[in-house]
Scaffold this motif. Sequence first.
Motif, short mmCIF file in Angstrom:
data_model
loop_
_atom_site.label_atom_id
_atom_site.label_comp_id
_atom_site.label_asym_id
_atom_site.label_seq_id
_atom_site.Cartn_x
_atom_site.Cartn_y
_atom_site.Cartn_z
N VAL A 34 77.34 36.98 -18.27
CA VAL A 34 76.79 35.86 -19.04
C VAL A 34 76.23 36.44 -20.33
CG1 VAL A 34 75.20 33.91 -19.05
CG2 VAL A 34 76.19 34.70 -16.88
N VAL A 53 68.49 30.98 -24.22
CA VAL A 53 68.96 30.50 -22.91
C VAL A 53 69.00 31.65 -21.91
CG1 VAL A 53 70.92 29.52 -21.66
CG2 VAL A 53 70.25 28.57 -23.88
N LEU A 54 69.47 32.83 -22.36
CA LEU A 54 69.51 33.97 -21.45
C LEU A 54 68.12 34.42 -21.04
CD1 LEU A 54 72.57 34.34 -21.47
CD2 LEU A 54 72.18 36.77 -21.88
N LEU A 57 67.14 32.09 -18.36
CA LEU A 57 67.88 32.41 -17.12
C LEU A 57 67.26 33.62 -16.41
CD1 LEU A 57 70.28 32.09 -15.19
CD2 LEU A 57 71.66 33.44 -16.79
N ARG A 60 64.17 32.52 -14.65
CA ARG A 60 64.48 31.78 -13.42
C ARG A 60 64.84 32.74 -12.29
NH1 ARG A 60 67.08 26.71 -12.34
NH2 ARG A 60 66.21 26.01 -14.36
N LEU A 89 73.73 40.17 -17.31
CA LEU A 89 73.27 39.37 -18.45
C LEU A 89 73.30 40.28 -19.68
CD1 LEU A 89 70.16 37.56 -16.86
CD2 LEU A 89 72.60 37.03 -16.65
N SER A 196 70.16 23.95 -19.43
CA SER A 196 71.19 24.96 -19.64
C SER A 196 71.26 25.95 -18.48
CB SER A 196 70.95 25.71 -20.95
OG SER A 196 70.98 24.84 -22.06
N VAL A 197 70.09 26.39 -18.00
CA VAL A 197 70.06 27.32 -16.86
C VAL A 197 70.66 26.65 -15.62
CG1 VAL A 197 68.54 28.57 -15.29
CG2 VAL A 197 68.12 28.64 -17.75
N ASP A 198 70.34 25.38 -15.41
CA ASP A 198 70.91 24.65 -14.27
C ASP A 198 72.44 24.62 -14.37
OD1 ASP A 198 68.40 24.17 -13.26
OD2 ASP A 198 68.22 22.16 -14.15
N ILE A 200 74.40 26.72 -15.96
CA ILE A 200 74.96 28.06 -15.75
C ILE A 200 75.07 28.36 -14.26
CG2 ILE A 200 74.50 30.53 -16.02
CD1 ILE A 200 73.28 29.91 -18.75
N LEU A 201 74.01 28.11 -13.52
CA LEU A 201 74.01 28.41 -12.09
C LEU A 201 75.02 27.54 -11.35
CD1 LEU A 201 70.15 28.78 -11.47
CD2 LEU A 201 71.85 30.58 -11.83
#
Length: 305
Positions: A34, A53-54, A57, A60, A89, A196-198, A200-201
């Motif tokens: 990612v 965003v990273l 992430l 999270r 990452l 965005s994190v949601d 990605i996952l």
Amino acid sequence: MRRSVMKVVNRLLVMKTQPAADARTHARARRKLVVGLGNPGMEGTKHSVGMAVLGALASRLSVADCWRGDKHVSGEVIMSKIQDTHMVLLRPRLLMNINGVSVAKAAAKYNIQPEDILLVHDEMDKALGKVAIKHGGSPRGHNGVRSCVDCLQTDVMPRLRIGIGRPAGKMSVERHVLSRFSSEEQKVLDSVLVQSVDLILTHLSQQDSQQDSQQDSQQDSQQGSQQDSQQGSQQGSQQGSQQDSQQGSQQGSQQDSQQDSQQDSLSPTSPAEGRQPAQCSASAVAESRNPELWYHTKRCLKDKS
């Protein structure tokens, strides 16, 4: 001309330093990369929203303090894991126009295929607050994505596009993308980072499920083909044995019949068949030819005597 020069520069930088694959990562079943595209030292700008965003992430995943510089990939990396999926990452330490060099080096080092690389970047064609997954295709004018396409020599990489909107009034595009988010925009950005994190996952989870399904389908197909081949071979063997047996039986019967016929033709004749017919006397022959004439002749001879 500038586009061609940047393409050549990207290729040369990738060829100049190609890192060796990490043996530990190479042995893993699933690997994902990612990437947060952006400019180093300008993480708070709209053009570097992918890096933000990273960061969200990493928080999270509870690895926000694990960033480490890796000179072999020209960037900062974190190794993490979600269930059975191992993730890398990456935040490139190169300018946006040559971010692809860092991405290609990381893909080579960790042995990650282009379709397993998720690029996170800003998108002017979407308003702030809008995010979407794009499955490969044209860079659509984004220099960071174009650099990745040039260095990886493919455009299959999925992308998470973070809307930043177009510049207002007479503001230039360059000034707009290099500007920071206002206080009002920052409030919207906070919810965008969570969303965005949601995404990605969810994307990584769905991708794993599809790959598992494809592997199961391939295994079932191979097993079915092997079973069909074995059954066909057995049936062919049985049919061949039956045909050989029938042909052998028919040939044996024909040979026995021919031998019996030949023996019959060579065997001696029976006594009845070997006897010659008895010869008849002249009188008997004459009598058989004209009985009435023979009767009168015989009577006349008797009277004379």
